[in-house]
Design an enzyme around this catalytic site. Structure first.
Site, PDB file in Angstrom:
ATOM      1  N   SER A 453       0.859  -1.188   0.000  1.00  0.00           N
ATOM      2  CA  SER A 453       0.000   0.000   0.000  1.00  0.00           C
ATOM      3  C   SER A 453       0.894   1.237   0.000  1.00  0.00           C
ATOM      4  CB  SER A 453      -0.887   0.011   1.245  1.00  0.00           C
ATOM      5  OG  SER A 453      -1.703  -1.132   1.296  1.00  0.00           O
ATOM      6  N   CYS A 647      -7.331  -1.348   7.175  1.00  0.00           N
ATOM      7  CA  CYS A 647      -6.166  -1.877   6.467  1.00  0.00           C
ATOM      8  C   CYS A 647      -5.332  -2.709   7.427  1.00  0.00           C
ATOM      9  CB  CYS A 647      -5.316  -0.746   5.887  1.00  0.00           C
ATOM     10  SG  CYS A 647      -3.889  -1.345   4.946  1.00  0.00           S
ATOM     11  N   ASP A 692      -8.469  -2.787   2.741  1.00  0.00           N
ATOM     12  CA  ASP A 692      -7.232  -3.129   2.045  1.00  0.00           C
ATOM     13  C   ASP A 692      -6.506  -4.077   2.990  1.00  0.00           C
ATOM     14  OD1 ASP A 692      -4.880  -3.318   0.670  1.00  0.00           O
ATOM     15  OD2 ASP A 692      -4.364  -1.198   0.759  1.00  0.00           O
ATOM     16  N   TRP A 694      -4.901  -8.214   4.072  1.00  0.00           N
ATOM     17  CA  TRP A 694      -4.153  -9.389   3.620  1.00  0.00           C
ATOM     18  C   TRP A 694      -4.122 -10.413   4.737  1.00  0.00           C
ATOM     19  CZ3 TRP A 694      -2.117  -4.507   4.435  1.00  0.00           C
ATOM     20  CH2 TRP A 694      -1.328  -4.348   5.567  1.00  0.00           C
TER      21      TRP A 694
END
Length: 695
Positions: A453, A647, A692, A694
């Site tokens: 990012s 995020c 965003d 992971w």
């Protein structure tokens, strides 16, 4: 009749050309879209751009099965290749692998009944198709889909199409397996015949490989029965031919030593820069942002001026890594190739549809160092396929057991995070000289760019991109090589050490070819490209925003706040900007502490920071708890239509934040828990809630 002057004629000709272009769609002069055309010079194998008609391609190459893939990071492409190889070796299918973006789909209604289509589809982001699957997805799921025969949904135009499908997803995401489920439903609605139930591999649970293996066996059985296929003993059939070139040396100008394409080889690199063509960008600044020994978090500034690379706040930057020298040495030594590492090889597809994954001629060293994911996880199927090439019977027996016994494989390989060379060297001290290099190219995934990012604002830093990256390592209890190191972050750490005067950087005992092929990255350069994201600030800066970003998850929010601070400083009205940030201790890993104070000066009361420190006191405190404590403020801003951003870690933090937000909404508004969850889902659907994340 009035005479036409020169300008009239020019306009008339332009109109005629434009009309022809529209109706022919560039058939006569357009350059076909080939993702490898800009990347590989003289690549062997098929050029998908020769035809966008998949049936024509199958006919001319005498194929009766096509495996389409939609892949973002290369994993789905890898599974597609494995299915194609197995279909050929076990059942005699004449298979080909096809990138979804290389072909058109209007003629799928003429797909022959005696042929088969397989779809391997990854779900990306928030239920989105991967970049290469966008056109296919929009076409096949569209309400007004129309095929070459003129048939629409009601006429079941795909009644001759037989298919199977496997999806790749992560159950920590809201729209788990959205792509394969929607495509599967759309194909059936259009009349296609599904041979076997769609499979689903779950990366979030860490069971992707076992999910794939469990799905494919009954799938093959049903497919064999339906299409009258006879299973035979699987024998390795190489996809690529490897030729050692006695007429070339590693110093020869035409030999690729890690360059991604011909323009890089010739030193004439030019844009557009993208996922097939990186920009070799200078690192103009690098620094450590943790203040504790033993852990590293890097802040880097990448200069993209003069490259025509552009980004928007919230986008991602891709870094193209190289493998650590230690692992390259281990891999080549295990295969008995150390003495021949700089021998020039040509790699050629033995089938017209095979596409070589890197440019050739090259060397064993360059292919391993720059193009193969040699440190990646190992599949049971891959281990089983190498048993026949074992140096002795004991090793063959052990490889066979690992391939057949999933619990034993998990204990000995998966739980130890071993790469393929580590597996082989643990099983036998002898060199594995019988292993064809071709099977390694076919079975090991292509080394993929890693995405980060962007932690800067494009408004403030138009040509300078910031990266915030924690240097990764996994400590494995009881394992001999007990620290597994991140491929890309340690590469970046080596670059940082080099920039700060270290002549021979070796972070965590790893060395890298940081000057690149033929020293083309010298002076601290790194190959990059930009990937655009939907993770964006509202277009109206006066709209309030709430951000949750613990650890390096704060990266995009540094960019968001940097932008709003600049807008406030310029006199623009900026809405309430709330950040929930978490780390272990303020004295160790409080990222950008001084900058938040500086932004506060520019933004005043518009900016508020709430911190959670998990190791500061006996009672661990996380961001979701701080979110709960500020429930009144959060709900007030949400009712003002604030955008909500998350995020970071998808498996725990992001899921718990989502649950907490639903609880805040329900308790503050006197609603049921179910209604609170429903409103959070509604926020996601309207893009008011963005992630965003992971795993």
């Amino acid at each position: 009749m009035a005479q036409l002057d020169t300008l009239d004629l020019i306009v008339l000709v332009a109109l005629l050309i434009g009309t022809a272009a529209y109706f022919t769609k560039g058939t006569y002069w357009g350059i076909p879209k080939d993702p490898y055309a800009a990347s590989f010079s003289h690549a062997n194998g098929s050029k998908a751009g020769k035809t966008r008609n998949i049936l024509e391609k199958m006919e001319e190459s005498e194929k009766n099965a096509v495996v389409f893939y939609g892949s973002q990071t290369g994993t789905a492409e890898d599974y597609a290749s494995r299915l194609a190889k197995e279909g050929s070796s076990r059942f005699g299918l004449k298979t080909m692998v096809a990138d979804l973006e290389d072909y058109d789909y209007e003629n799928l209604d003429t797909f022959p009944e005696d042929k088969l289509a397989m779809f391997v589809l990854a779900t990306y982001g928030e239920g989105e198709p991967t970049d290469n699957a966008v056109d296919f997805y929009e076409f096949i799921t569209g309400e007004d889909v129309s095929f070459s025969g003129g048939g629409g949904t009601d006429s079941r135009p795909l009644s001759s199409l037989k298919f199977v499908a496997f999806g790749l997803g992560n159950n920590t995401y809201e729209h788990y397996q959205a792509l394969v489920r929607r495509v599967d439903a759309a194909l059936i609605k259009l009349g296609a015949e599904r041979i076997s139930a769609a499979g689903e591999g779950d990366d979030g649970a860490g069971t992707m490989e076992e999910d794939f293996l469990a799905w494919k066996e009954p799938m093959w059985a049903e497919l064999a029965a339906k299409m009258n296929l006879e299973e035979r003993e699987a024998v390795y059939e190489p996809v690529f031919g490897i030729t050692e070139r006695e007429d070339l040396s590693a110093d020869t100008n035409e030999v690729y030593l890690g360059e991604p394409n011909k323009s890089h080889l010739e030193g004439t690199s030019k844009g557009p820069y993208n996922s097939h063509n990186p920009y070799i960008a200078p690192i103009v600044e690098s620094r450590e942002v943790f203040t504790v020994k033993g852990r590293n978090c890097l802040h880097m500034e990448i200069d993209v001026s003069g490259s025509n690379l552009t980004y928007q706040t919230g986008d991602h930057i891709a870094v193209w890594p190289t493998n650590a020298g230690k692992e390259v040495d281990r891999f080549l030594n295990t295969l008995g190739l150390s003495d021949r590492r700089h021998r020039v090889i040509s790699v050629k597809g033995l089938d017209s549809t095979a596409r070589v994954p890197f440019p050739t001629p090259t060397t064993y060293d360059a292919a391993t160092r720059y193009h193969m994911e040699i440190c990646g996880p190992v599949s049971r199927q891959f281990v089983a396929s190498l048993a026949t090439f074992a140096p002795d019977e004991a090793s063959k027996k052990e490889m066979t057991r690992l391939g057949e016994d999933k619990d034993y494989f998990r204990e000995k390989v998966s739980n130890q995070y071993l790469n393929i060379a580590q597996v082989l060297e643990r099983i036998s001290d002898s060199k594995w000289t019988n292993v064809p290099f071709s099977i390694m190219i076919e079975s090991i995934q292509k080394l993929q760019p890693r995405y980060y990012s962007i932690s800067s604002s494009s408004l403030v830093q138009k040509t300078k991109i910031s990266i915030t990256a924690v240097v990764e390592e996994i400590r494995v209890p009881g394992s001999k090589p007990n620290i597994v190191k991140g491929v890309t972050t340690n590469y970046l750490l080596a670059l940082k050490q080099k920039q700060h005067g270290e002549p021979d950087p070796d972070p965590h005992g790893l060395t890298y070819a940081i000057t690149g092929p033929r020293n083309k990255y010298d002076g601290c350069h790194v190959p990059v490209h930009v990937r655009h994201s939907n993770f964006k600030l509202p277009s109206d800066p006066s709209k309030p925003i709430i951000m949750v970003g613990p650890g390096s998850g704060v990266a995009p929010f540094r960019g968001f706040i940097q932008e709003r601070a600049a807008q406030a400083k310029a006199g623009e009205k900026v809405g309430k900007t709330i950040l929930f940030y978490g780390c272990r201790k303020p004295s160790e890993d409080f990222l950008y502490k001084d900058e938040w104070e500086m932004f506060k000066q520019d933004m005043g009361d518009s900016f508020e920071l709430f911190t959670a420190f998990s190791r500061e006191t006996e009672q661990k405190v996380y961001v979701q708890q701080r979110l709960s404590e500020q429930g009144a403020l959060v709900d007030e801003l949400l009712q003002q239509k604030a955008n909500f951003y998350v995020c970071g870690d998808a498996s725990n933090m992001a899921r718990e934040v989502s649950i907490m937000l639903g609880q805040i909404i329900s308790s503050r508004r006197g609603l049921s828990a179910e209604k609170g969850e429903e409103l959070v889902k509604s926020m996601r659907s309207s893009n008011q809630y963005q992630e965003d994340v992971w795993s």
